[in-house]
Design a protein around this motif. Structure first.
Motif, mmCIF file in Angstrom:
data_model
loop_
_atom_site.group_PDB
_atom_site.id
_atom_site.type_symbol
_atom_site.label_atom_id
_atom_site.label_comp_id
_atom_site.label_asym_id
_atom_site.label_seq_id
_atom_site.Cartn_x
_atom_site.Cartn_y
_atom_site.Cartn_z
ATOM 1 N N ILE A 97 0.866 -1.189 0.000
ATOM 2 C CA ILE A 97 0.000 0.000 0.000
ATOM 3 C C ILE A 97 0.895 1.228 0.000
ATOM 4 C CG2 ILE A 97 -2.032 1.091 1.002
ATOM 5 C CD1 ILE A 97 -2.495 -1.403 2.667
ATOM 6 N N ASP A 101 -1.390 4.255 -4.683
ATOM 7 C CA ASP A 101 -1.828 2.996 -5.302
ATOM 8 C C ASP A 101 -1.685 1.859 -4.299
ATOM 9 O OD1 ASP A 101 0.784 2.041 -5.261
ATOM 10 O OD2 ASP A 101 1.158 2.410 -7.370
ATOM 11 N N ARG A 128 -3.146 7.839 0.501
ATOM 12 C CA ARG A 128 -3.778 9.170 0.357
ATOM 13 C C ARG A 128 -5.082 9.242 1.153
ATOM 14 N NH1 ARG A 128 -2.969 13.804 0.746
ATOM 15 N NH2 ARG A 128 -4.419 15.236 -0.206
ATOM 16 N N GLN A 215 3.765 0.905 7.597
ATOM 17 C CA GLN A 215 4.285 1.488 8.846
ATOM 18 C C GLN A 215 3.142 1.889 9.776
ATOM 19 O OE1 GLN A 215 7.797 1.908 9.301
ATOM 20 N NE2 GLN A 215 7.772 0.646 7.466
ATOM 21 N N ASN A 216 1.938 1.866 9.248
ATOM 22 C CA ASN A 216 0.758 2.226 10.037
ATOM 23 C C ASN A 216 0.247 0.949 10.734
ATOM 24 O OD1 ASN A 216 -1.877 2.789 10.881
ATOM 25 N ND2 ASN A 216 -2.267 4.195 9.183
ATOM 26 N N GLN A 238 8.999 -0.127 3.711
ATOM 27 C CA GLN A 238 8.762 0.969 2.759
ATOM 28 C C GLN A 238 9.766 0.920 1.604
ATOM 29 O OE1 GLN A 238 8.795 4.993 4.325
ATOM 30 N NE2 GLN A 238 7.673 5.782 2.562
HETATM 31 P P1 ADP Z 1 4.823 5.497 -2.984
HETATM 32 O O1 ADP Z 1 5.951 4.504 -3.239
HETATM 33 O O2 ADP Z 1 3.521 5.078 -3.563
HETATM 34 O O3 ADP Z 1 5.214 6.899 -3.277
HETATM 35 P P2 ADP Z 1 5.135 4.724 -0.209
HETATM 36 O O4 ADP Z 1 5.030 3.254 -0.390
HETATM 37 O O5 ADP Z 1 6.469 5.271 0.117
HETATM 38 O O6 ADP Z 1 4.526 5.485 -1.450
HETATM 39 O O7 ADP Z 1 4.052 5.149 0.900
HETATM 40 C C1 ADP Z 1 3.708 6.476 1.121
HETATM 41 C C2 ADP Z 1 2.553 6.466 2.106
HETATM 42 O O8 ADP Z 1 2.990 5.867 3.326
HETATM 43 C C3 ADP Z 1 2.038 7.839 2.432
HETATM 44 O O9 ADP Z 1 0.635 7.836 2.253
HETATM 45 C C4 ADP Z 1 2.404 8.013 3.904
HETATM 46 O O10 ADP Z 1 1.452 8.753 4.568
HETATM 47 C C5 ADP Z 1 2.485 6.589 4.418
HETATM 48 N N1 ADP Z 1 3.441 6.481 5.541
HETATM 49 C C6 ADP Z 1 4.777 6.654 5.461
HETATM 50 N N2 ADP Z 1 5.344 6.499 6.693
HETATM 51 C C7 ADP Z 1 4.324 6.237 7.543
HETATM 52 C C8 ADP Z 1 4.232 6.011 8.965
HETATM 53 N N3 ADP Z 1 5.314 6.032 9.755
HETATM 54 N N4 ADP Z 1 3.018 5.753 9.493
HETATM 55 C C9 ADP Z 1 1.919 5.734 8.718
HETATM 56 N N5 ADP Z 1 1.922 5.965 7.395
HETATM 57 C C10 ADP Z 1 3.101 6.217 6.801
#
Ligand code: ADP
Length: 275
Positions: A97, A101, A128, A215-216, A238
């Motif tokens: 997630i 996307d 988002r 991470q949530n 991530q």
């Molecule tokens: P993308 O690769 O699609 O740009 P990522 O996989 O890096 O995105 O994820 C970005 C999302 O992760 C964002 O919506 C952000 O709010 C969420 N996010 C990043 N770190 C944390 C955290 N510590 N706790 C909760 N949500 C997080």
């Protein structure tokens, strides 16, 4: 490098092992963000002679065509599959997630992509959605896990559309519903969408959650509950896409240095070089 819609990540391998990683928000100028992120990762390795020290660069993610100097652009599905498998050897189902996307990837016994489904058309079921709700509730996303655990039940969020769900949150708040059950209800709503995607590719174990939203902690709890399965979140979840790109770059560099060797096991390489 993984140039996501929300965050850009770089991972550097040396001798087949990760030695550096860096993440930063994806700016408007993706080419520039990619360069800055790579420079920052390189700067953590004082022994590396700058960009000249990078033997092979592979790019993935939404902005993968924007990485100057990349030898190859590889799809997110392939890179997330490879990265998740590297972070968790037993991974068979990857639930990624990201910011805008979400994808569910089923792997075969060898870690190759057997099936996948992706949602990149709608904010529901993505980071988002949660960002908009966190903003509305005045709660940082990092607090979602703690507040989820404090909720005795989940508030009912019946709409999966971000705009309508936001109105529901406003209405719940105005009726005096506490933030804890609302947060649990929001995580459940996102998890419901993901479970629908999992059903379409088939649930297999182990389930690994990647992408920034992993991470949530509230999201992990809701997904595990809705799937009725253990959900593993590796420490560097991530970075999964960037890890996958780095593994492929490492294999390409190895193949280059040993003529005749197979390049890598990703689908485009298998098609080009055979198994
Ligand atoms: P993308 O690769 O699609 O740009 P990522 O996989 O890096 O995105 O994820 C970005 C999302 O992760 C964002 O919506 C952000 O709010 C969420 N996010 C990043 N770190 C944390 C955290 N510590 N706790 C909760 N949500 C997080």
């Amino acid at each position: 490098m993984d140039i996501g819609s929300t965050a850009t990540k770089a991972v550097i391998f040396k001798d087949g092992r990760p030695v550096a990683r860096w993440a930063m928000p994806t700016g408007v100028d993706q080419r520039r963000t990619a360069q800055e992120c790579l420079d920052a990762a390189i700067a953590t390795l004082p022994g590396l002679p700058g960009l000249r020290g990078i033997v092979c660069l592979v790019a993935t993610g939404y902005g993968r065509s924007q990485v100057a100097g990349a030898q190859r652009a590889v799809t997110e599905i392939t890179c997330h599959a490879r990265g998740a498998r590297m972070l968790v050897e037993s991974a068979r189902l990857v639930v990624d997630i990201g910011g805008q996307d979400s994808k569910v990837i089923r792997l075969d016994d060898n870690g190759m992509v057997a099936d996948f489904i992706m949602n990149d058309k709608c904010a529901a079921g993505t980071g988002r959605f949660l960002e908009v709700m966190a903003d509305r509730l005045g709660v940082p996303l990092s607090e979602f896990g703690r507040l989820w655990r404090r909720a005795r039940e989940a508030a009912q969020i019946s709409s999966t559309c971000t705009v309508f769900a936001e109105s529901e949150v406003v209405s719940l708040l105005s009726r005096g519903v506490a933030r804890e059950p609302i947060i649990r209800g929001l995580c459940d709503a996102v998890a419901d969408r993901l479970v629908g995607m999992v059903r379409r590719v088939g649930l297999v174990h182990d389930v690994v959650m990647t992408g920034g939203v992993s991470q949530n902690e509230g999201m992990r709890l809701s997904l595990a509950k809705k799937l009725g399965a253990k959900v593993i979140v590796p420490e560097e979840s991530q970075f999964a896409g960037a890890f996958g790109a780095a593994v492929i770059a490492w294999e390409l560099a190895e193949a280059d240095s040993r003529p005749g060797a197979r390049a890598c096991a990703c689908a485009p390489c298998v098609r080009r070089f055979g198994r």
